[in-house]
Design an enzyme around this catalytic site. Sequence first.
Site, PDB file in Angstrom:
ATOM      1  N   SER A 186      35.957   5.764  15.821  1.00  0.00           N
ATOM      2  CA  SER A 186      36.986   5.070  15.225  1.00  0.00           C
ATOM      3  C   SER A 186      38.095   5.681  14.655  1.00  0.00           C
ATOM      4  O   SER A 186      37.908   7.011  14.297  1.00  0.00           O
ATOM      5  CB  SER A 186      36.339   4.099  14.032  1.00  0.00           C
ATOM      6  OG  SER A 186      37.452   3.283  13.497  1.00  0.00           O
ATOM      7  N   SER A 187      39.371   5.145  14.182  1.00  0.00           N
ATOM      8  CA  SER A 187      40.358   5.798  13.573  1.00  0.00           C
ATOM      9  C   SER A 187      40.456   5.111  12.036  1.00  0.00           C
ATOM     10  O   SER A 187      41.501   5.406  11.287  1.00  0.00           O
ATOM     11  CB  SER A 187      41.662   5.475  14.476  1.00  0.00           C
ATOM     12  OG  SER A 187      41.753   6.281  15.415  1.00  0.00           O
ATOM     13  N   ASN A 236      38.533  -4.859  17.155  1.00  0.00           N
ATOM     14  CA  ASN A 236      39.243  -4.028  18.072  1.00  0.00           C
ATOM     15  C   ASN A 236      40.711  -4.705  18.448  1.00  0.00           C
ATOM     16  O   ASN A 236      41.410  -4.496  17.441  1.00  0.00           O
ATOM     17  CB  ASN A 236      38.577  -3.605  19.353  1.00  0.00           C
ATOM     18  CG  ASN A 236      39.208  -2.378  19.897  1.00  0.00           C
ATOM     19  OD1 ASN A 236      40.149  -1.792  19.292  1.00  0.00           O
ATOM     20  ND2 ASN A 236      38.918  -2.131  21.331  1.00  0.00           N
ATOM     21  N   THR A 295      43.238  -4.818  13.700  1.00  0.00           N
ATOM     22  CA  THR A 295      42.133  -4.444  12.598  1.00  0.00           C
ATOM     23  C   THR A 295      42.905  -4.963  11.400  1.00  0.00           C
ATOM     24  O   THR A 295      43.960  -5.614  11.328  1.00  0.00           O
ATOM     25  CB  THR A 295      41.843  -3.084  12.729  1.00  0.00           C
ATOM     26  OG1 THR A 295      41.764  -2.652  13.916  1.00  0.00           O
ATOM     27  CG2 THR A 295      41.212  -2.647  11.467  1.00  0.00           C
ATOM     28  N   ARG A 350      29.926   0.025  11.423  1.00  0.00           N
ATOM     29  CA  ARG A 350      30.476  -0.064  12.772  1.00  0.00           C
ATOM     30  C   ARG A 350      29.595  -0.556  13.743  1.00  0.00           C
ATOM     31  O   ARG A 350      28.415  -0.551  13.446  1.00  0.00           O
ATOM     32  CB  ARG A 350      30.671   1.490  13.070  1.00  0.00           C
ATOM     33  CG  ARG A 350      31.620   1.784  14.396  1.00  0.00           C
ATOM     34  CD  ARG A 350      32.956   1.439  14.498  1.00  0.00           C
ATOM     35  NE  ARG A 350      33.455   1.965  15.514  1.00  0.00           N
ATOM     36  CZ  ARG A 350      34.877   1.705  15.622  1.00  0.00           C
ATOM     37  NH1 ARG A 350      35.408   0.586  15.137  1.00  0.00           N
ATOM     38  NH2 ARG A 350      35.469   2.172  16.731  1.00  0.00           N
ATOM     39  N   ASP A 372      36.593   1.937  22.521  1.00  0.00           N
ATOM     40  CA  ASP A 372      36.576   2.907  21.784  1.00  0.00           C
ATOM     41  C   ASP A 372      35.948   3.963  22.092  1.00  0.00           C
ATOM     42  O   ASP A 372      36.242   5.087  21.662  1.00  0.00           O
ATOM     43  CB  ASP A 372      36.489   2.682  20.076  1.00  0.00           C
ATOM     44  CG  ASP A 372      37.621   2.084  19.581  1.00  0.00           C
ATOM     45  OD1 ASP A 372      39.030   1.869  20.225  1.00  0.00           O
ATOM     46  OD2 ASP A 372      37.641   1.565  18.164  1.00  0.00           O
TER      47      ASP A 372
END
Length: 578
Positions: free
Chosen positions: A461-462, A410, A390, A113, A432
Site C-alpha cells: 500500500s501507499s 482501492n 481511499t 489491510r 495493488d
Amino acid sequence: MSRPVLQKSCKRFAVIVGGALVLFSQTVHSAAILEGERMNPVQGKEGMVVTSHFLATESALEVLKSGGNAIDAAVTAAFSLAVTQPRSGNIGGGGFMLISSEKKDEVVAIDYREKAPSKATVDMFLNEKGDADSNKSRYSHIAAGVPGTVAGLALALEQYGTISLKEAMAPAIKLAEEGFIVTPRFSSGVKDKEDRLKKWKSSAQIFYKADGGYYEPGDLFVQKDLAATLKRIADLGASEFYTGKTAELLVAEMAKHGGLISMDDMKNYSPVMRKPVHGNYRGHDIYSMSPPSSGGAHVIQILNILEGYPIAQYGHNSSVTIHLMAEAMKRAYADRSMYLGDEDFVKVPLKGITSKEYATSIRAQIDPYKAMPSKMVMPGKPLPYESNETTHFSIVDKFGNAVSNTYTINFSYGSGIVVEGAGFLLNNEMDDFSAKPGVPNAYGLIGGDANKVEPNKRMLSSMSPTIVKKDGKNFLVTGSPGGSRIITTTLQVIMNVIDHGLNIQSAVAAPRIHHQWLPDEIRIEEGLSQDTIDGLKQKGHDVQQKSSMGAIQSIMISDGVMYGGADPRRSTALAAGM
Ligand code: GLY
C-alpha cells in the site's frame, strides 16, 4: 502570482464546494493563500474531528461530546463513512490506523489491510499470452482481497476504546436504515461510475432507483441490506462478519462468480498490531505506517533527504524547492519498486531506507540545478535487511489521544461489486500487488518480486496515516487518499507546517506537486505560478498539470488549541471541534 491563476483557482473551488458552509468560507480563502493571506482553521480545546463527510464528522464529534475518546470517535466515524461515502468508506476493504497516547508515550499501528485469499497464485492476473490483465485484477471477483476493516475497527475499540461496538455502530445503522440526503458529490460519483456499478445487478439495485434512474441531490438514500448487515455485526460482534451470515453471503457471491475467498479465508483473517516507522525531521518525531504500507518508509526517507537543504529559505512551491522535492521523490519511488512488500513474507530494509546516512548518500547524487532523468535513477542500496479512492480522517481528544486512520476499497467503489444481500461493496485491492514485474498498477506504480501475489499475503500500500510529535506531545495528525500520491501529499502537509510555517488549513489547501519516478514527470495541481513552472522546465523537468491530488484531513495542536483543516478538494469534508 498572476491574476488569471488566482481567479481560476477560486472558480474551481467554488464549483466543487457544495457541502458545509465552513467549506465555502475556506473556498474564499483558498485563493487568498496565494497572495500571502492565511485561511482560518476550525478551532477546539477539547476535541477535534476532521473527515471527508460531514455526517461522519458529526457522528464522531457526538461521541467526544458524550465523554468518549478519540478511538471511540474514530470507529464511529469509520462505520458512518461506510454508509455515507460508499465510494471509499467501507466494511468490504481494509486500512491502517495509528493511535498515539501522550499519557503512555506510545504510538501504535493497527494493520487491517486486506489479504490475498489462500487460493491466490502468482500468475492469477496474467492472460493466455502471459500479459497482465487489468480487468481481472480490478473489475472481477478475484480482484477482492479478504476484507479487514471490521476486524481492525473492532480491535481498535477493544484495545483502546471505552464504548461498545454496538454504541460505535449505532449512528451508522441509523444512517443506513433511515437514509441520508444525497449530496452533489454522492450523486455525481455514482453517475460517473455507472458502467462499473450497473454491470452487477446487486450493485445496480443499491445505487440506482428501481427504474434505473439516478439519486439526485436532495433525494433520500436508504440502504436496507447494509443496515441489516451492520446490525448483525453490532449484535453478534466482529466475528459475525467473518464466520456468520455476512461471511456466508460474501462466500456465496464468490462461488457464484468464480471468486476465490472461502469461509476459511474469512475465519482466518486477523488484523495485526505493528510498530509504526519512526523518523525525525527538524526536531519533530514522525510516526507513520510501516509495511505492508510503503507510505511511512518513504515519507521519512524523503524528509531525511530534504532535511539537508534550507527549504524554508528556498520558499514554498518555489522552483528550487519543488526541484529538490521531485529529485528526492524519484529516488524514494525507485526504492519502493524494488524493496517494499509485506514484511510477513519479504524482508524490507526499513532501517536502511529511513536512515539519515542513506539520505546523505542520495543527496550527494542530486544536482541542485538539473533534473536527473528517471531512466538513470535506479533503486539505491540501503543498508541490508536488518531482520483514485481511499479516505482518511484525523481525530484528537482532550485525553491526549490522537487517531490517524486511512482505509480503502482501492478504486472509487472498489471493484464495483456489491455482495448480494449484504449491501456492501467489495474492494479490488488485489490490483495493488505486482501482477507482473515491471508492469505498472492502476497508479502507474511498478513493483517486483517483493510485492508479487502470494496466498495470504498483504498487498503493498501507499497509505500513510501519520502522527507528528513535538516535545513528546501530539502536534500534527494527517494522512490522505490518492493512490501513489498519498505519500507525497502527506509529505507536503508536513513540510508546509514545519518548513513553511503555514497554519493547518493553509497547509492542507495549498497546491501540491508529485513525482513518482515513473512516469518521469512532475505532476502539479493548478495554482503554481508560470514563473515556477518555467524554472522547473529550465532544470529539465517535464511538468504536467492534472487534476487535484489527495484529500488530506488534518489536525494541528499548538499551545493546547486543536486546529482542524478539512481539505477543500472534497466538497463534503468537514472539520469540527469542541
Ligand atoms: N489502494 C491504494 C493503496 O493502498 O495504496
